[in-house]
Design an enzyme around this catalytic site. Structure first.
Site, PDB file in Angstrom:
ATOM      1  CB  SER A   1     -20.708 -23.844  36.026  1.00 49.10           C
ATOM      2  OG  SER A   1     -22.582 -24.834  35.538  1.00 49.10           O
TER       3      SER A   1
ATOM      4  CG  HIS B   1     -19.897 -28.180  32.911  1.00 53.72           C
ATOM      5  ND1 HIS B   1     -20.280 -29.337  34.131  1.00 53.72           N
ATOM      6  CD2 HIS B   1     -21.501 -27.520  32.630  1.00 53.72           C
ATOM      7  CE1 HIS B   1     -21.028 -28.221  34.885  1.00 53.72           C
ATOM      8  NE2 HIS B   1     -21.428 -26.933  34.341  1.00 53.72           N
TER       9      HIS B   1
ATOM     10  CG  HIS C   1     -26.784 -30.658  35.153  1.00 53.73           C
ATOM     11  ND1 HIS C   1     -25.755 -30.381  34.022  1.00 53.73           N
ATOM     12  CD2 HIS C   1     -25.738 -30.316  36.731  1.00 53.73           C
ATOM     13  CE1 HIS C   1     -24.547 -29.937  34.706  1.00 53.73           C
ATOM     14  NE2 HIS C   1     -24.708 -29.549  36.127  1.00 53.73           N
TER      15      HIS C   1
ATOM     16  CE1 TYR D   1     -28.360 -28.430  32.827  1.00 52.38           C
ATOM     17  CE2 TYR D   1     -29.118 -28.137  35.075  1.00 52.38           C
ATOM     18  CZ  TYR D   1     -28.617 -27.997  33.874  1.00 52.38           C
ATOM     19  OH  TYR D   1     -26.952 -27.667  33.729  1.00 52.38           O
ATOM     20  CD  GLU D   2     -26.705 -30.945  30.621  1.00 42.88           C
ATOM     21  OE1 GLU D   2     -25.892 -31.603  29.177  1.00 42.88           O
ATOM     22  OE2 GLU D   2     -25.513 -31.700  31.926  1.00 42.88           O
TER      23      GLU D   2
ATOM     24  CB  ALA E   1     -22.048 -22.735  40.035  1.00 39.27           C
TER      25      ALA E   1
ATOM     26  CG  MET F   1     -29.922 -26.288  38.739  1.00 44.38           C
ATOM     27  SD  MET F   1     -29.830 -25.188  37.173  1.00 44.38           S
ATOM     28  CE  MET F   1     -30.699 -23.682  38.132  1.00 44.38           C
ATOM     29  CB  SER F   2     -24.920 -30.122  40.051  1.00 39.29           C
ATOM     30  OG  SER F   2     -24.549 -30.039  41.116  1.00 39.29           O
TER      31      SER F   2
ATOM     32  CG  ASN G   1     -25.896 -16.666  40.964  1.00 40.75           C
ATOM     33  OD1 ASN G   1     -25.914 -17.608  40.839  1.00 40.75           O
ATOM     34  ND2 ASN G   1     -27.626 -16.756  42.171  1.00 40.75           N
TER      35      ASN G   1
ATOM     36  CG  HIS H   1     -24.779 -20.476  31.615  1.00 43.90           C
ATOM     37  ND1 HIS H   1     -24.604 -21.325  33.570  1.00 43.90           N
ATOM     38  CD2 HIS H   1     -23.693 -20.744  30.703  1.00 43.90           C
ATOM     39  CE1 HIS H   1     -23.867 -22.540  32.884  1.00 43.90           C
ATOM     40  NE2 HIS H   1     -22.967 -22.141  31.652  1.00 43.90           N
TER      41      HIS H   1
HETATM   42  N1  HPA Z   1     -29.892 -21.041  41.318  1.00 48.91           N
HETATM   43  C1  HPA Z   1     -30.112 -22.753  40.854  1.00 48.91           C
HETATM   44  N2  HPA Z   1     -28.775 -22.917  40.314  1.00 48.91           N
HETATM   45  C2  HPA Z   1     -27.538 -22.024  41.085  1.00 48.91           C
HETATM   46  C3  HPA Z   1     -27.727 -20.284  40.938  1.00 48.91           C
HETATM   47  C4  HPA Z   1     -28.948 -20.335  41.505  1.00 48.91           C
HETATM   48  O1  HPA Z   1     -28.653 -19.263  41.329  1.00 48.91           O
HETATM   49  N3  HPA Z   1     -26.307 -20.248  40.414  1.00 48.91           N
HETATM   50  C5  HPA Z   1     -25.747 -21.027  40.086  1.00 48.91           C
HETATM   51  N4  HPA Z   1     -26.147 -22.396  40.188  1.00 48.91           N
END
Ligand code: HPA
Length: 289
Positions: free
Chosen positions: A33, A64, A86, A88-89, A116, A220-221, A244, A256
């Site tokens: 991402s 993406h 992903h 989740y999609e 990310a 998440m990947s 983050n 996001h």
């Molecule tokens: N959690 C899950 N996935 C993420 C995060 C997060 O804080 N930051 C970027 N992808």
């Protein structure tokens, strides 16, 4: 109609091979991402939208793009995936890992998986790049569930039902990456990436659990791709961009947009690192052949 998953992968790979007219990639790179601009560093690039590749899953997430970029990075032939799909999609584990199977069928011997991630370890700063030393699969599923398909093996001895994950992330590639980062003027720490299925970010209580069990990063990947790459015998370098602080550790709610913006700030550093790394990764995998 009656075509197996293996056939579908072979069909996608055959299409790409034809489109590339003999320019076989040595290394695969998957961009996470907000990190898509790394593709701009690729020289002599040919971009193939995922929609043109037979059986290929399409990403629905903003940030993406969904293109295969074939060209050279630091003089080494690479295949860069700008965008990934992903679970989740709504994609199945087989669909999520389909592109990695195609990269394997094209003959890559090493892959760089970027993502990310939320930073769990104290001291991480936003925009910091961290090399993965290991992972924790908290997704609740494994992409290799189902009959084993040994024909996916890329090297002799791979493609087994049960295989070792002690060095899921290549120690040698981590050493090479740390050295290259140093030459770029920054230090590349190592971390442990925990993958959830998403799409909701975590709760602060979940983050406390994840820290306790040894995770320093959350995302998440990557984990499904790493598992499938190792099944094929492909070496993996994982690089997280801390976009983050994980839930409960920062002052503001997660979004996001925040993830995406932090990625944008670091993608040039990542591009420089990958340009330096590509020829060394190629030399490493050649040295083993
Ligand atoms: N959690 C899950 N996935 C993420 C995060 C997060 O804080 N930051 C970027 N992808």
């Amino acid at each position: 109609m009656g075509s197996t998953y293996f056939d579908q992968v072979s069909e996608a790979a055959a299409h790409l091979r034809q489109a590339l007219a003999g320019r076989a990639p040595r290394i695969g790179i998957v961009l996470g991402s907000g990190l898509g601009a790394v593709a701009d560093a690729v020289q002599d690039a040919v971009a193939i939208p995922y929609g043109q590749i037979p059986n290929f899953p399409q990403s629905t997430v903003e940030g993406h793009s969904g293109r295969m970029i074939c060209g050279t990075l630091g003089g080494t032939a690479v295949m860069v995936m700008q965008g990934r799909v992903h679970a989740y999609e709504g994609y199945s584990p087989a669909e999520v890992t389909f592109p990695m199977r195609v990269l394997g069928a094209l003959g890559i011997r090493a892959v760089v998986l970027t993502n990310a991630a939320g930073g769990i370890q104290q001291g991480y700063s936003i925009g910091q790049l961290v090399a993965l030393a290991d992972h924790i699969n908290f997704m609740g599923w494994n992409p290799l569930t189902g009959p084993n398909e040994p024909r996916f093996a890329c090297i002799p001895g791979a493609g087994l039902r049960f295989f070792d994950m002690t060095e899921a992330y290549s120690q040698a590639l981590r050493v090479i990456a740390r050295q290259a980062a140093q030459e770029e003027g920054f230090s590349l720490e190592e971390g442990v990436y925990l993958a959830t299925s998403g799409p909701s970010f975590e709760t602060p209580a979940e983050i406390r659990v994840f820290r306790t069990i040894g995770a320093t990063l959350v995302g998440m990947s990557t984990v499904p791709e790493t598992i499938v790459a190792r099944h094929m015998g492909i070496e993996v370098l994982g690089i997280s961009c801390v976009t983050n602080l994980a839930a409960g550790l920062g002052a503001t709610p997660l979004s996001h947009e925040e993830v995406f913006e932090a990625g944008r700030k670091v993608e040039h550093r990542l591009a420089a690192l990958l340009t330096r790394l590509a020829p060394r990764i190629a030399a490493h995998v050649d040295g083993k052949a």
